[in-house]
Design an enzyme around this catalytic site. Sequence first.
Site, PDB file in Angstrom:
ATOM      1  N   ARG A 290      -2.949 -10.412   4.265  1.00 48.15           N
ATOM      2  CA  ARG A 290      -3.240 -11.775   4.739  1.00 48.15           C
ATOM      3  C   ARG A 290      -1.974 -12.541   5.130  1.00 48.15           C
ATOM      4  O   ARG A 290      -2.082 -13.606   5.733  1.00 48.15           O
ATOM      5  CB  ARG A 290      -4.041 -12.538   3.680  1.00 48.15           C
ATOM      6  CG  ARG A 290      -5.440 -11.962   3.526  1.00 48.15           C
ATOM      7  CD  ARG A 290      -6.318 -12.759   2.604  1.00 48.15           C
ATOM      8  NE  ARG A 290      -7.702 -12.355   2.720  1.00 48.15           N
ATOM      9  CZ  ARG A 290      -8.355 -11.566   1.850  1.00 48.15           C
ATOM     10  NH1 ARG A 290      -7.731 -11.091   0.790  1.00 48.15           N
ATOM     11  NH2 ARG A 290      -9.616 -11.247   2.042  1.00 48.15           N
TER      12      ARG A 290
ATOM     13  N   HIS B   9       0.840  -1.202   0.000  1.00 47.80           N
ATOM     14  CA  HIS B   9       0.000   0.000   0.000  1.00 47.80           C
ATOM     15  C   HIS B   9       0.877   1.255   0.000  1.00 47.80           C
ATOM     16  O   HIS B   9       0.550   2.254  -0.649  1.00 47.80           O
ATOM     17  CB  HIS B   9      -0.898   0.042   1.239  1.00 47.80           C
ATOM     18  CG  HIS B   9      -1.869  -1.097   1.326  1.00 47.80           C
ATOM     19  ND1 HIS B   9      -1.748  -2.108   2.243  1.00 47.80           N
ATOM     20  CD2 HIS B   9      -2.976  -1.388   0.592  1.00 47.80           C
ATOM     21  CE1 HIS B   9      -2.752  -2.958   2.093  1.00 47.80           C
ATOM     22  NE2 HIS B   9      -3.505  -2.563   1.094  1.00 47.80           N
TER      23      HIS B   9
ATOM     24  N   VAL C  51       4.802  -5.482  -4.695  1.00 49.63           N
ATOM     25  CA  VAL C  51       5.905  -5.287  -3.743  1.00 49.63           C
ATOM     26  C   VAL C  51       6.084  -6.602  -2.997  1.00 49.63           C
ATOM     27  O   VAL C  51       5.102  -7.185  -2.516  1.00 49.63           O
ATOM     28  CB  VAL C  51       5.600  -4.140  -2.758  1.00 49.63           C
ATOM     29  CG1 VAL C  51       6.715  -3.992  -1.734  1.00 49.63           C
ATOM     30  CG2 VAL C  51       5.404  -2.830  -3.520  1.00 49.63           C
TER      31      VAL C  51
END
Length: 282
Positions: free
Chosen positions: A188, A37, A177
């Site tokens: 997760r 993110h 990434v």
Amino acid sequence: MKIISSISELRETLAPLRKQGKKIGLVPTMGALHEGHASLIDHSSAECDVTVVSVFLNPIQFGKNEDLDKYPRRLQADAKLAEEHGGTFVFAPSVSEMYPNGDPLTLIRDESLEGLYCGSYRPGHFRGVLTVVAKLFLISCADVAFFGEKDYQQVFLIEQMVRDLNFPIKIVRVPIVREPSGLARSSRNEYLTAEEKNLALGISRGLLAAKSAFDAGERNVDNIRNIVKQSIASNGGTVQYVEVASQATLAALDGSATIGEKVVILVAAFFGTTRLIDNIEL
Ligand code: PAF
């Protein structure tokens, strides 16, 4: 970092910025932010004047027996990471703010692709994703939205929705990434034990081995798939699917086919009870 939870406040905040000609970037997330993110936020803050990071655990994209309840939630830490990477606002609406009348009756579906790959094991998943992403596009009126290529089918479907429905937004795909080990970053991954995390490298290693075989001249679809399947199985993982798909259409190539176009290997596998996805373009 300002955390905005109401749709009207987000609109009121962004409207004057848009009037001033500021370019608005949107990074849609479900929270539990990680380096993947962070890379999306980095891309947005490099390209846009304002970056809105949405944090919304979207219930309508989870099946009944999936991990909605145990999905990690940590808004303050997410806001901190978003700020460190140049995010301007976090938009974190409640479920009732996004779906005030319960599950929405108007849903966005992709007739041809929503039932393939992840969609065939997660019925309704992509309908939920496309619907919430469309809502976020309409709420933010962002100029650009950033999505990770780890969710390859997701970003493909979002691009198709944007074309089909003429959303005035540019979609930017951001490369996967990986952890230094090669494991694709995912919220997760937190479910994995240390041992499972190690074994799960069977996925990325299998994909790299398949790419090496392809680079060395292997073109048979089943042979490429089997390299990945064996790498996962020999590490104790359970393959859900390994498919070779056209990058242009996302259609799966037949096992006996010879690869003659740009393709992507798409994988989903379980390590323990954790379902992981990954992919590599050839
Ligand atoms: O990729 C995700 O985190 C979600 O599917 C998304 C795009 C934020 C929609 O809820």
